[in-house]
Scaffold this active site. Structure first.
Site, PDB file in Angstrom:
ATOM      1  N   ASP A  49       0.824  -1.221   0.000  1.00 53.77           N
ATOM      2  CA  ASP A  49       0.000   0.000   0.000  1.00 53.77           C
ATOM      3  C   ASP A  49       0.856   1.269   0.000  1.00 53.77           C
ATOM      4  O   ASP A  49       0.319   2.377  -0.092  1.00 53.77           O
ATOM      5  CB  ASP A  49      -0.915   0.022   1.232  1.00 53.77           C
ATOM      6  CG  ASP A  49      -2.002  -1.048   1.153  1.00 53.77           C
ATOM      7  OD1 ASP A  49      -2.345  -1.473   0.034  1.00 53.77           O
ATOM      8  OD2 ASP A  49      -2.497  -1.467   2.220  1.00 53.77           O
TER       9      ASP A  49
ATOM     10  N   ARG B 192      -5.258   6.723  -1.045  1.00 56.25           N
ATOM     11  CA  ARG B 192      -3.787   6.807  -1.019  1.00 56.25           C
ATOM     12  C   ARG B 192      -3.237   7.593  -2.209  1.00 56.25           C
ATOM     13  O   ARG B 192      -2.178   8.222  -2.114  1.00 56.25           O
ATOM     14  CB  ARG B 192      -3.178   5.411  -0.949  1.00 56.25           C
ATOM     15  CG  ARG B 192      -3.587   4.673   0.318  1.00 56.25           C
ATOM     16  CD  ARG B 192      -2.684   3.526   0.671  1.00 56.25           C
ATOM     17  NE  ARG B 192      -3.360   2.588   1.555  1.00 56.25           N
ATOM     18  CZ  ARG B 192      -3.510   2.753   2.880  1.00 56.25           C
ATOM     19  NH1 ARG B 192      -3.008   3.808   3.476  1.00 56.25           N
ATOM     20  NH2 ARG B 192      -4.153   1.850   3.600  1.00 56.25           N
TER      21      ARG B 192
HETATM   22  C1  S3P Z   1      -4.686  -5.982   3.861  1.00 54.27           C
HETATM   23  C2  S3P Z   1      -3.943  -6.641   2.940  1.00 54.27           C
HETATM   24  C3  S3P Z   1      -3.454  -6.031   1.695  1.00 54.27           C
HETATM   25  C4  S3P Z   1      -3.546  -4.509   1.713  1.00 54.27           C
HETATM   26  C5  S3P Z   1      -4.837  -4.030   2.287  1.00 54.27           C
HETATM   27  C6  S3P Z   1      -5.010  -4.552   3.710  1.00 54.27           C
HETATM   28  C7  S3P Z   1      -5.152  -6.704   5.058  1.00 54.27           C
HETATM   29  O1  S3P Z   1      -4.205  -6.546   0.618  1.00 54.27           O
HETATM   30  O2  S3P Z   1      -3.390  -3.984   0.412  1.00 54.27           O
HETATM   31  O3  S3P Z   1      -4.883  -2.620   2.309  1.00 54.27           O
HETATM   32  O4  S3P Z   1      -5.585  -6.065   6.032  1.00 54.27           O
HETATM   33  O5  S3P Z   1      -5.104  -7.949   5.053  1.00 54.27           O
HETATM   34  P1  S3P Z   1      -3.782  -7.971  -0.040  1.00 54.27           P
HETATM   35  O6  S3P Z   1      -3.629  -8.898   1.071  1.00 54.27           O
HETATM   36  O7  S3P Z   1      -4.908  -8.399  -0.935  1.00 54.27           O
HETATM   37  O8  S3P Z   1      -2.521  -7.664  -0.776  1.00 54.27           O
END
Ligand code: S3P
Length: 437
Positions: free
Chosen positions: A321, A394
């Protein structure tokens, strides 16, 4: 009413001060979901009161939990030891984490639920979660397009699976583990690349046994079905993904020094800090302590002469992120910053590779786009432009930070989504001496 546009002006005075980052978004979603699945009381401190989390709180109520706001960031969830068929559609708003984790949690119970989201969430792929949950025995009906919300889930009667992750995604892993609590047999998830482990850690705090075996590459997580959760207190630390914005501003504004207190330092979340240090950032961590089962600390960033780097692809999951804000700081570095192996950025709240490439170019920065990455050539940032954000929080915050050290102001369109993860962002930045409005 939030303005349909926000403008960040080159900061004239010094940018200094101490602030607290809002509560971690990942842990906030999980605290409400685990609290709803558990039996008994879960008291949460430091909950992020952003729109994404408020949608999950409403979902927890709709699934039968008793959810009460006690005060600033203080919430109480009384779970009934399982989720029930909700009377209304579960609208997760903008939150991919919310909807994917809730689908996994709900799949384990004998219930029916329809899930939906906003225009952005309706564009995001859901099969990555529904496919393994279908393998476990859950049934899904697409109500519009295949692989997209809205959909209806019929849960219950699950069997354990042995799942190999093909994308490093904590959302997929977590959906499977939450479903596995109520599946027959032992579920195994193998991750060749480690993703954030908040679900595993928090499940333990709620009384579940989760076995994690290290592998030569990644790890293997095992969870036996038929485990009940018991409500537990949760202290949510500051979100490193949000702390990144005021810290980034300090790195690029001459004379700046900013401390963000209480930032979570889980190494599966701090890839950006490692990358900034490699770029020459003056970033220090003090007062390291434990809170809510995580290490936290006070992170200080000071204005630094940055140099471009090649970000190791193996680091992507620990900062997925954070590439937008890394790209904004890379625009001020000497030389190129190469970000590859980040195709997942294209399926976040927006296509973040495309949005950053276009936004930075609009501000006069040279950027090369690749299928699964992009390269930012640092140097002059002219600004004097208005950037399209596709309602992505973001993307909006990254360009506002970019504008604080540009030659001319940078405006962003549709900034209202900042409230999904960082309510009070504008006030916090202005409190440090920035000019955003
Ligand atoms: C998150 C996992 C990430 C991230 C999201 C929050 C989480 O996504 O981008 O903002 O809390 O498990 P992915 O696991 O699909 O990459």
């Amino acid at each position: 009413m939030v303005a349909a546009r926000l403008t960040a002006r080159p900061t004239s005075g010094p940018l200094t001060g101490r602030v607290r980052a809002p509560g971690d978004k990942s842990m906030s979603h999980r605290s409400l979901i685990l609290g709803a699945m558990a039996t008994g009381v879960t008291e949460i401190e430091g909950l992020l009161e952003g729109d994404d989390i408020l949608a999950t709180a409403r979902a927890a109520t709709a699934f039968g939990a008793d959810v009460t706001r006690l005060g600033d960031g203080r919430w109480r969830v009384i779970g009934q030891g399982g989720l029930k068929t909700p009377l209304q559609v579960i609208d997760c708003g903008n939150a991919g984490t919310g909807v994917r984790l809730l689908m996994g949690a709900a799949a384990g119970y004998d219930l029916r639920a329809t899930f939906d989201g906003d225009q952005s969430l309706r564009k995001r792929p859901m099969k990555r979660v529904t496919a393994p949950l279908t393998d476990m025995g859950a049934r899904f009906a697409w109500l519009a397009d295949e692989d997209r919300l809205p959909l209806t889930l019929s849960g219950g009667g699950l069997k354990a699976i042995d799942h190999l992750q093909t994308v490093a995604s904590a959302q997929i892993k977590s959906a499977i583990l939450l479903a596995a609590l109520n599946a027959e047999g032992e579920t195994i998830v193998t991750e060749p690349e480690k993703s954030r482990d908040h679900t595993e850690r928090m499940l333990r705090a709620f009384g579940a046994e989760v076995d994690v075996q290290p592998l030569a590459e990644g790890w293997r997580i095992r969870l036996k079905g038929g485990q009940a959760l018991t409500g537990a207190p949760v202290a949510v630390p500051g979100d490193p993904s949000s702390a990144a914005f005021p810290l980034a501003a300090a790195l690029i504004v001459p004379g700046a020094s900013v401390t963000v207190e209480g930032v979570m330092l889980n190494p599966l979340r701090t890839g950006l800090f490692d990358t900034w240090r490699e770029m020459g950032a003056d970033l220090t961590v003090a007062n390291v302590r434990e809170s809510g089962g995580e290490q936290i600390g006070d992170v200080t960033a000071r204005h630094s002469a940055l140099t471009g780097v090649v970000v190791p692809e193996s680091r992507a999951a620990s900062m997925i992120d954070e590439y937008p804000i890394l790209a904004a700081t890379a625009a001020y570095a000497e030389g190129a910053t190469v970000m590859r192996g980040v195709g997942e950025m294209r399926v976040k709240e927006s296509d973040r590779i495309s949005l950053m490439v276009n936004g930075l170019r609009t501000c006069g920065v040279a950027v090369e786009e690749e299928a699964e990455g992009f390269i930012v050539q640092g140097g002059r940032v002219k600004g004097g432009a208005t950037v399209v954000t596709a309602h992505d929080h973001r993307i909006a915050m990254s360009h506002l930070v970019l504008g604080l050290a540009a030659e001319q102001a940078v405006s962003v369109l549709d900034p209202e989504m900042i409230a999904t993860s960082f309510p009070g962002f504008v006030e916090l930045m202005n409190g440090l001496g920035a000019e955003v409005g």
